[in-house]
Enzyme design. Structure first.
Site, PDB file in Angstrom:
ATOM      1  N   LYS A 287      -7.095  -7.498   2.723  1.00  0.00           N
ATOM      2  CA  LYS A 287      -6.152  -7.181   3.708  1.00  0.00           C
ATOM      3  C   LYS A 287      -5.733  -7.967   4.837  1.00  0.00           C
ATOM      4  CE  LYS A 287      -5.487  -2.854   2.328  1.00  0.00           C
ATOM      5  NZ  LYS A 287      -4.234  -2.343   1.610  1.00  0.00           N
TER       6      LYS A 287
ATOM      7  N   SER B  67      -5.724  -2.105   6.971  1.00  0.00           N
ATOM      8  CA  SER B  67      -6.653  -1.077   6.957  1.00  0.00           C
ATOM      9  C   SER B  67      -7.500  -1.953   8.223  1.00  0.00           C
ATOM     10  CB  SER B  67      -7.709  -1.557   5.802  1.00  0.00           C
ATOM     11  OG  SER B  67      -8.894  -0.929   6.128  1.00  0.00           O
TER      12      SER B  67
ATOM     13  N   TYR C 224     -12.731  -6.033   0.220  1.00  0.00           N
ATOM     14  CA  TYR C 224     -11.589  -5.139   0.567  1.00  0.00           C
ATOM     15  C   TYR C 224     -11.003  -5.535   1.862  1.00  0.00           C
ATOM     16  CZ  TYR C 224      -8.961  -0.978   1.867  1.00  0.00           C
ATOM     17  OH  TYR C 224      -7.848   0.038   2.606  1.00  0.00           O
TER      18      TYR C 224
END
Ligand SMILES: NC(=O)c1ccc[n+]([C@@H]2O[C@H](COP(=O)([O-])OP(=O)(O)OC[C@H]3O[C@@H](n4cnc5c(N)ncnc54)[C@H](O)[C@@H]3O)[C@@H](O)[C@H]2O)c1
Length: 326
Positions: free
Chosen positions: A145, A117, A141
């Site tokens: 990643k 991402s 999040y």
């Protein structure tokens, strides 16, 4: 090629599986169905219901199907949820990492493409963001990643794995058969379409940013273009044994929230029900990724980069599937 797609019952994974099958590849989908849909799995794919943290089950699926490469789209992918429940995000997106990669090594699979991402970058120092931009995620999040990408860096060197991490922002649009059905839904375009169908009016967070119309500018990529890029990246992993190559999939330009609302009005033929509220904490004015490296390395460029195509295909899919995959 025989490819195993983790998270292949989800939005990105199922669309990419569809593309890989159309190109003649054999696809095994490995998904816990936590957030994905059985109905999204292409009929020609083999579905294995399993958890990416289950190394034994994954190794068996890799061996049984003589898999040559893995496309890793499985995991948790909601920014707000990650802030509220970082433990779950680290567990699912990071702790499973070595188990997955070790299962691949045990089964002799040395090629992987990771759906990463652009959240790995955090607040941009410049835009469009290129791959050399510093990595400083601003939510769990993005941090998960970055952590998995870090694993790929070291595993690829130590074990001769060819790895690519694809970094992108907002995915939108649908193919003829597959569309976006996240529950809960946090993305702008599906929430606009939901507002048309009687859902809550869309909230526009802030109109006083230093952008061309005062609203935030974001990068959007058509899910079909994303599928192309994932397929090209899978092919490229054959050339990069021992390396982990991160690559942005960006539009290079981006659209403002008001531009998205206007495009949706043109597609649907009526005004998007919306209300303007104040800025939301932590929203940078512009988030746009460069695609120069993707062009050079993968020969990839967006083919369906207009809002009309992204919103038009998503709306058409919603008309055909008013209850999503239910
Ligand atoms: N959709 C976007 O706008 C976007 C943008 C940037 C990056 N990404 C990344 O792309 C990937 C796919 O995104 P998506 O929108 O298709 O999400 P999605 O939620 O639709 O798909 C994720 C899939 O992973 C499965 N899954 C979750 N935990 C699992 C586990 N422990 N074991 C096996 N399967 C599990 C879910 O059931 C689901 O089918 C994600 O990793 C996400 O971070 C998505």
């Amino acid at each position: 090629m025989r490819v195993l797609v983790t998270g292949g019952a989800g939005y990105v994974g199922s669309t990419t599986a569809e593309r890989l099958i159309a190109a003649g590849h054999e696809v095994v989908i490995y998904d816990s169905l936590l957030r994905g849909h059985r109905g999204a799995v292409p009929a020609q794919a083999t579905l294995v219901v399993g958890d990416i943290g289950d190394a034994t089950g994954l190794e068996k699926a890799l061996r049984d199907n003589q898999i040559e490469a893995v496309l890793h789209c499985g995991g948790l992918a909601l920014v707000g949820e990650s802030v509220a429940e970082p433990d779950r995000y680290f567990e699912v997106n990071v702790v499973t990492g070595p188990k997955m990669l070790d299962a691949m090594r045990a089964a002799g699979v040395k090629r992987i493409v990771f759906s990463s991402s652009a959240a790995v970058y955090g607040e941009p120092l410049h835009t469009p963001i290129d791959e050399d931009h510093r990595l400083r995620p601003v939510n769990p999040y993005g941090e998960t990643k970055r952590a998995f990408e870090g694993m790929l860096d070291w595993y690829s060197r130590a074990y001769g794995i060819g790895a690519m991490s694809l970094r992108y922002f907002n995915v939108a649009g649908a193919t003829e058969e597959r569309g976006e059905d996240h529950r809960p839904e946090t993305h702008l375009i599906p929430n606009i379409l939901a507002a048309f169908s009687g859902g809550a009016p869309l909230k526009v967070f802030g109109t006083d940013y230093e952008t061309r119309d005062g609203t935030c500018i974001r990068d959007y990529i058509h899910v079909d273009d994303l599928a192309d890029a994932h397929a090209a990246a899978l092919a490229h992993t054959a050339n990069i044994a021992g390396e982990h190559v991160p690559c942005n999939l960006g539009s290079g330009s981006g659209f403002s929230v008001l531009e998205v609302l206007e495009a949706a009005r043109l597609v649907v033929g009526k005004e998007v029900p919306h209300e303007i509220t104040g800025r939301r904490a932590g929203d940078p004015p512009v988030l746009v990724a460069s695609n120069e490296k993707a062009r050079a390395v993968l020969g990839w460029e967006p083919r369906h980069g207009t809002l009309a195509e992204m919103i038009g295909s998503a709306w058409a899919w919603r008309q055909r599937h008013p209850r999503g995959y239910e």
